[in-house]
Design a protein around this motif. Structure first.
Motif, short mmCIF file in Angstrom:
data_model
loop_
_atom_site.label_atom_id
_atom_site.label_comp_id
_atom_site.label_asym_id
_atom_site.label_seq_id
_atom_site.Cartn_x
_atom_site.Cartn_y
_atom_site.Cartn_z
N UNK A 48 -9.18 4.99 0.60
CA UNK A 48 -8.34 3.87 0.17
C UNK A 48 -8.41 2.64 1.08
N UNK A 49 -8.58 2.84 2.36
CA UNK A 49 -8.41 1.75 3.33
C UNK A 49 -9.69 0.94 3.53
N UNK A 50 -10.10 0.23 2.46
CA UNK A 50 -11.26 -0.64 2.56
C UNK A 50 -10.80 -2.08 2.32
N UNK A 51 -11.53 -3.04 2.86
CA UNK A 51 -11.16 -4.45 2.62
C UNK A 51 -11.14 -4.80 1.13
N UNK A 52 -12.07 -4.24 0.35
CA UNK A 52 -12.12 -4.54 -1.08
C UNK A 52 -10.87 -4.04 -1.80
N UNK A 53 -10.42 -2.84 -1.44
CA UNK A 53 -9.23 -2.27 -2.06
C UNK A 53 -7.99 -3.07 -1.71
N UNK A 54 -7.86 -3.47 -0.46
CA UNK A 54 -6.70 -4.27 -0.05
C UNK A 54 -6.74 -5.65 -0.70
N UNK A 55 -7.94 -6.21 -0.85
CA UNK A 55 -8.08 -7.49 -1.52
C UNK A 55 -7.61 -7.38 -2.98
N UNK A 56 -8.01 -6.31 -3.65
CA UNK A 56 -7.58 -6.07 -5.02
C UNK A 56 -6.07 -5.89 -5.10
N UNK A 57 -5.52 -5.06 -4.22
CA UNK A 57 -4.09 -4.80 -4.20
C UNK A 57 -3.32 -6.11 -4.00
N UNK A 58 -3.72 -6.88 -3.01
CA UNK A 58 -3.02 -8.13 -2.72
C UNK A 58 -3.19 -9.19 -3.80
N UNK A 59 -4.26 -9.09 -4.58
CA UNK A 59 -4.40 -10.02 -5.70
C UNK A 59 -3.32 -9.74 -6.75
N UNK A 60 -2.98 -8.48 -6.95
CA UNK A 60 -1.88 -8.12 -7.85
C UNK A 60 -0.54 -8.56 -7.26
N UNK A 61 -0.39 -8.43 -5.95
CA UNK A 61 0.85 -8.90 -5.29
C UNK A 61 1.03 -10.39 -5.56
#
Length: 161
Positions: free
Chosen positions: A111-124
């Motif tokens: 889970x802890x990849x920059x791409x995943x966090x970028x996707x998550x934060x785009x929804x935020x």
């Protein structure tokens, strides 16, 4: 994962501050709706709203853009909730064209990849924008904000039965 500060930039930092009571406590001159107790509460709710309505927005990175920091202590206290929301986003999102097994791997194994966090934060950010727009429309007093909360929650319940 979810053990360090979270930075919200640009207009999204304005939206987050507007929605949080914490801002009002720290700066009485700032105009806020104060419908959420803490910045982290706004962040988590925005992720769910963004995912529910399929809203994603790009980060605003630039010189002079305002930044709000959600401190690591608040993030770590909500780590389990954040991880649950994060995994939901990774499992539901269809923008990457991944199959079910790949989504499961993305959510649980790696889970802890920059791409995943970028996707998550785009929804935020998408959720922040939606919340801001809905709370600035036709509400200026605490009673009006309470009525707006009631309206939004009611509509959300009806739409997601």
């Amino acid at each position: 994962m979810f053990n360090s500060d979270i930075l919200i930039r640009g207009k999204y930092s304005t939206y987050l501050k507007y929605l949080s009571k914490k801002t009002e406590k720290n700066d009485r001159k700032e105009k806020v709706a104060g419908v959420f107790e803490r910045h982290i509460d706004v962040y988590m709710t925005a992720a769910v709203v963004g995912l529910t309505y399929g809203l994603r927005r790009e980060d605003e990175i630039g010189e002079g853009s305002e930044t709000v920091k959600i401190f690591a202590d608040a993030v770590s206290r909500e780590q389990l909730n954040l991880l649950t929301i994060f995994r939901s986003v990774m499992l539901v999102d269809n923008s990457s064209g991944l199959n079910a097994d790949e989504k499961i791997d993305r959510a649980f194994k790696n889970p802890d990849t920059p791409e995943n966090m970028k996707l998550f934060n785009s929804y935020v950010r998408g959720g922040l924008e939606w919340l801001y727009e809905n709370f600035t429309e036709g509400a200026t007093t605490q009673d009006e904000y309470l009525a707006k909360i009631y309206e939004i929650v009611g509509n959300f319940a009806i739409e997601n039965q």
